[in-house]
Design a protein around this motif. Structure first.
Motif: not given
Length: 311
Positions: A224-252
């Motif tokens: 679940a952690l790996i899949r969530h990180w990959k989803i976040n990475r893909a969304l950031h690559q597609e839409y860009g924008g700012r990132i926030i700090y979260q307990q489970l890692g960076p969140e776009p």
């Protein structure tokens, strides 16, 4: 209560004549749990103030409320007295001690038949012969729609969890995002090494069965952690924008907002209740509640550069 023998026989055997599923008398009905009776005569009654419901929609979809958890799936009745449920996808809320949530949700995969008697619905399972008694209720008005399914009786937190979870699941399927076995193994090894270094590895005190159960939980968590990180990475690559700090890692966060705007515009979801809509969108629009990474900082530029299983 203990049910009459004739009712138990009807429930457990079902009827043999054929009928179209869409003509089932269950279509478009809604129910609330009265009690669950196991074959050993154990009776489980909902705790005071908790809600357990079952809505069998005309389109073959089912909506379930199990205390603090919500479930969606499919149902079918191919003959009078027969009833089956498909896989039920549920939220991951942790209900309070004494809740029947897990017990109630676990029943549906085993349901095979039903009887309506004195306006109550009785479901029978094939596993331990449990009988689930439900009383009729009028379905409440939907507060939101997600992929054509009506969502009812949810608060803002539950609504956000359901909508984000389903949308991310759909996005991951579209993008072919999965956690590979070698990635899961690498992350598990890093987590194990970290626990050992901190003196927190207590697996030696567990029985073989407990170790296996723990291993399954850890694999599911890593996946679940790996899949969530990959989803976040893909969304950031597609839409860009700012990132926030979260307990489970960076969140776009900005990418989340752009993604949700696009999904809403495409008709994937809509929120009909103004108060719930305001509460839902606040997380994505109120910058005061977030800790943003500084633009151009190492944290921001490296947020999705190195996967968590390689750190």
């Amino acid at each position: 209560m203990r049910y009459p023998t004739i009712l138990l026989i009807a429930l457990l055997c079902g009827a043999s004549s054929l009928a179209l599923a869409e003509s089932s008398p269950l279509a478009g009905t809604a129910w609330r749990l009265v009690e669950i009776q196991s074959m050993d005569d154990q009776v489980y009654v909902p705790e005071e103030g908790a809600e357990y419901s079952l809505e069998l929609r005309d389109d073959g979809m089912v909506a379930i409320r199990a205390d603090c958890q919500l479930g969606t799936g499919t149902w079918a009745s191919d003959a009078p007295g027969q009833l089956r449920f498909g896989a039920i996808a549920t939220t991951r809320a942790l209900c309070p001690p004494g809740s029947l949530s897990e017990r109630y949700l676990a029943q549906f995969q085993w349901v095979r038949s039903y009887v309506i008697e004195d306006e109550h619905l009785f479901l029978a399972t094939m596993a331990d012969g449990s009988i689930i008694e439900l009383a009729p209720v009028e379905p409440s008005a939907p507060v939101a729609t997600l992929f054509g399914e009506a969502l009812r009786d949810v608060d803002a937190t539950q609504l956000q969890e359901i909508i984000l979870g389903r949308l991310f699941e759909h996005y991951a399927d579209e993008q072919g995002i999965i956690a590979e076995p070698d990635e899961i193994a690498a992350l598990l090894e890093r987590l194990r090494a970290g626990r050992a270094a901190a003196g927190l590895d207590a697996e030696t005190a567990l029985s073989p069965e407990e170790r296996e159960q723990l291993a399954v939980m850890q694999r599911d968590m890593a996946r679940a952690l790996i899949r969530h990180w990959k989803i976040n990475r893909a969304l950031h690559q597609e839409y860009g924008g700012r990132i926030i700090y979260q307990q489970l890692g960076p969140e776009p966060l900005d990418a989340y907002r752009a993604f949700l705007d696009a999904q809403q515009a495409a008709g994937a979801f809509s929120i009909h209740d103004p108060a719930l809509s305001e509460a839902f969108w606040r997380y994505f629009t109120d910058e005061s509640i977030h800790d943003f990474m500084a633009p151009g900082s190492d944290d921001e530029t490296q947020a999705f550069a190195v996967p968590p299983w390689e750190r």
